[in-house]
Design a protein around this motif. Structure first.
Motif, PDB file in Angstrom:
ATOM      1  N   GLN A 203       0.865  -1.276   0.111  1.00 13.14           N
ATOM      2  CA  GLN A 203       0.086  -0.021   0.118  1.00 13.14           C
ATOM      3  C   GLN A 203       0.705   1.109  -0.057  1.00 13.14           C
ATOM      4  OE1 GLN A 203      -3.328   0.240   2.763  1.00 13.14           O
ATOM      5  NE2 GLN A 203      -2.759   2.341   3.049  1.00 13.14           N
ATOM      6  N   HIS A 204       1.749   1.243   0.655  1.00 11.65           N
ATOM      7  CA  HIS A 204       2.641   2.576   0.916  1.00 11.65           C
ATOM      8  C   HIS A 204       3.486   2.722  -0.195  1.00 11.65           C
ATOM      9  CE1 HIS A 204       2.176   4.409   5.062  1.00 11.65           C
ATOM     10  NE2 HIS A 204       1.431   3.221   5.064  1.00 11.65           N
ATOM     11  N   ALA A 205       3.765   1.492  -0.808  1.00  9.13           N
ATOM     12  CA  ALA A 205       4.840   1.629  -2.028  1.00  9.13           C
ATOM     13  C   ALA A 205       4.183   1.664  -3.419  1.00  9.13           C
ATOM     14  CB  ALA A 205       5.777   0.107  -2.149  1.00  9.13           C
ATOM     15  N   ARG A 206       2.882   1.991  -3.353  1.00 13.29           N
ATOM     16  CA  ARG A 206       2.122   1.937  -4.579  1.00 13.29           C
ATOM     17  C   ARG A 206       2.809   3.010  -5.427  1.00 13.29           C
ATOM     18  NH1 ARG A 206      -3.383   2.472  -2.735  1.00 13.29           N
ATOM     19  NH2 ARG A 206      -3.204   0.260  -2.068  1.00 13.29           N
ATOM     20  N   ASP A 207       3.098   4.280  -4.834  1.00 13.88           N
ATOM     21  CA  ASP A 207       3.568   5.286  -5.716  1.00 13.88           C
ATOM     22  C   ASP A 207       5.013   5.461  -5.661  1.00 13.88           C
ATOM     23  OD1 ASP A 207       1.031   5.864  -7.215  1.00 13.88           O
ATOM     24  OD2 ASP A 207       0.349   6.692  -5.488  1.00 13.88           O
ATOM     25  N   ALA A 208       5.849   4.566  -4.962  1.00 16.99           N
ATOM     26  CA  ALA A 208       7.197   4.781  -4.517  1.00 16.99           C
ATOM     27  C   ALA A 208       8.000   4.492  -5.562  1.00 16.99           C
ATOM     28  CB  ALA A 208       7.366   3.772  -3.275  1.00 16.99           C
ATOM     29  N   GLU A 209       9.104   5.297  -5.686  1.00 16.97           N
ATOM     30  CA  GLU A 209      10.167   5.170  -6.638  1.00 16.97           C
ATOM     31  C   GLU A 209      11.003   3.942  -6.381  1.00 16.97           C
ATOM     32  OE1 GLU A 209      12.601   8.301  -7.440  1.00 16.97           O
ATOM     33  OE2 GLU A 209      11.046   9.695  -7.807  1.00 16.97           O
ATOM     34  N   LEU A 210      11.159   3.336  -5.061  1.00 14.35           N
ATOM     35  CA  LEU A 210      11.753   2.174  -4.635  1.00 14.35           C
ATOM     36  C   LEU A 210      11.322   2.011  -3.272  1.00 14.35           C
ATOM     37  CD1 LEU A 210      14.111   0.435  -4.980  1.00 14.35           C
ATOM     38  CD2 LEU A 210      15.560   2.100  -3.587  1.00 14.35           C
ATOM     39  N   THR A 211      10.944   0.386  -2.838  1.00 16.55           N
ATOM     40  CA  THR A 211      10.661  -0.129  -1.678  1.00 16.55           C
ATOM     41  C   THR A 211      12.077  -0.692  -1.062  1.00 16.55           C
ATOM     42  OG1 THR A 211       8.381  -0.100  -2.412  1.00 16.55           O
ATOM     43  CG2 THR A 211       9.219  -1.407  -0.372  1.00 16.55           C
ATOM     44  N   VAL A 212      12.159  -0.867   0.049  1.00 17.40           N
ATOM     45  CA  VAL A 212      13.320  -1.311   0.606  1.00 17.40           C
ATOM     46  C   VAL A 212      13.053  -2.350   1.960  1.00 17.40           C
ATOM     47  CG1 VAL A 212      15.648  -0.824   1.575  1.00 17.40           C
ATOM     48  CG2 VAL A 212      14.766   0.831  -0.126  1.00 17.40           C
ATOM     49  N   VAL A 213      13.471  -3.409   1.678  1.00 18.28           N
ATOM     50  CA  VAL A 213      13.190  -4.308   2.856  1.00 18.28           C
ATOM     51  C   VAL A 213      14.620  -5.063   3.149  1.00 18.28           C
ATOM     52  CG1 VAL A 213      10.922  -4.734   2.186  1.00 18.28           C
ATOM     53  CG2 VAL A 213      12.794  -6.293   1.228  1.00 18.28           C
ATOM     54  N   GLY A 214      14.646  -5.621   4.473  1.00 16.29           N
ATOM     55  CA  GLY A 214      15.783  -6.403   4.893  1.00 16.29           C
ATOM     56  C   GLY A 214      15.484  -7.946   4.372  1.00 16.29           C
ATOM     57  N   THR A 215      16.662  -8.808   4.464  1.00 14.64           N
ATOM     58  CA  THR A 215      16.280 -10.220   4.219  1.00 14.64           C
ATOM     59  C   THR A 215      15.885 -11.137   5.298  1.00 14.64           C
ATOM     60  OG1 THR A 215      18.461 -10.750   4.640  1.00 14.64           O
ATOM     61  CG2 THR A 215      18.037 -10.126   2.311  1.00 14.64           C
TER      62      THR A 215
END
Length: 271
Positions: free
Chosen positions: A81-93
């Motif tokens: 939801q938050h990344a719907r218009d994001a240029e990039l989404t960042v997560v850890g492994t």
């Protein structure tokens, strides 16, 4: 959220902190807002973690705009939801829970299938986003979106782009093909073996769009997975396209992407 932003998931673990630090660097590089998200069963639990994350970013990057919000629900839904218009989404492994507790084979892979934009999975030794080359793993002309992302990243960082042909070993070489020469020699052609021509054709237009980016082409002379993994030792990020296939637990990436997510020495950008 319509403001240009980079979204990152946190949960207070060390892996989440590393993802947060990388996300902040990525936001600075893009001149974008950093959107910090924490998914929890009870919203009252999120305050201290979000406050600590925001304070860390503001201390390290005083001019970077930051938002922090809690989400009651699952991590995939929250980030999607938050990344719907994001240029990039960042997560850890890996983590102990929440969004940053992204165990490979579950949340991160489902998010890769649902995210509307690039997903950066932070793994490997901590390295600044501004250090090291951009590595692009290509398997054919269908990887156009990944190639475009990789060129933009190399231009943004001011580093070299290493294009590694990650296609499976091909049969006996076919006759050379003719492709346009580099910029400034439009009236000439270069004879290139077929196995090298595929990635060169795929990025020809991008080389004209990003003339400032130095590009090096390499082909795999051994296992494609091994070659890519070795090349990640010196890279700031490796870029690949999702080559998903159906699975009983949901869409899964192809073997090359899966190997990178488990063993890469640098963050993996899935486009």
């Amino acid at each position: 959220m319509t403001t240009r932003h980079v979204t990152v998931g946190v949960d207070g673990t060390l892996i989440a902190v590393r993802a947060l630090d990388r996300a902040a660097e990525e936001a600075v590089l893009r001149g974008a807002l950093l959107d910090i998200v924490y998914a929890v069963p009870d919203l009252d639990e999120a305050g201290p973690v979000l406050a600590s994350a925001a304070a860390r970013v503001r201390e390290r990057h005083p001019g970077l705009p930051v938002t922090a919000s809690a989400f009651e629900g699952g991590p995939v839904q929250a980030l999607a939801q938050h990344a719907r218009d994001a240029e990039l989404t960042v997560v850890g492994t890996r983590g102990l829970g929440g969004i940053a507790g992204l165990l490979l084979g579950s949340v991160s892979l489902r998010l890769a299938a649902r995210a509307s934009g690039p997903l950066l999975v932070v793994r490997g030794s901590h390295r600044s986003a501004r250090r090291g080359e951009v590595l692009l793993g290509m398997e054919g002309e269908a990887d156009a979106d990944a190639a475009a992302y990789a060129f933009a990243e190399a231009a943004r960082r001011g580093v070299r782009l290493n294009v590694l042909d990650a296609a499976a070993s091909r049969p006996a070489p076919a006759p050379p093909v003719l492709i346009p020469a580099d910029r400034g020699r439009d009236d000439a052609v270069v004879r290139v073996p077929t196995e090298q021509a595929v990635p060169r054709r795929a990025v020809a237009g991008l080389r004209q769009r990003y003339p400032q980016v130095e590009v090096e082409f390499r082909t795999c002379d051994s296992s494609r997975v091994h070659s890519l993994l070795e090349a990640t030792r010196e890279a700031a990020v490796v870029v690949v396209r999702t080559h998903g296939h159906a699975h009983r637990i949901g869409p899964q990436p192809g073997p090359v992407t899966t190997a990178l997510l488990h063993h890469s020495h640098c963050p993996v950008a899935i486009v």
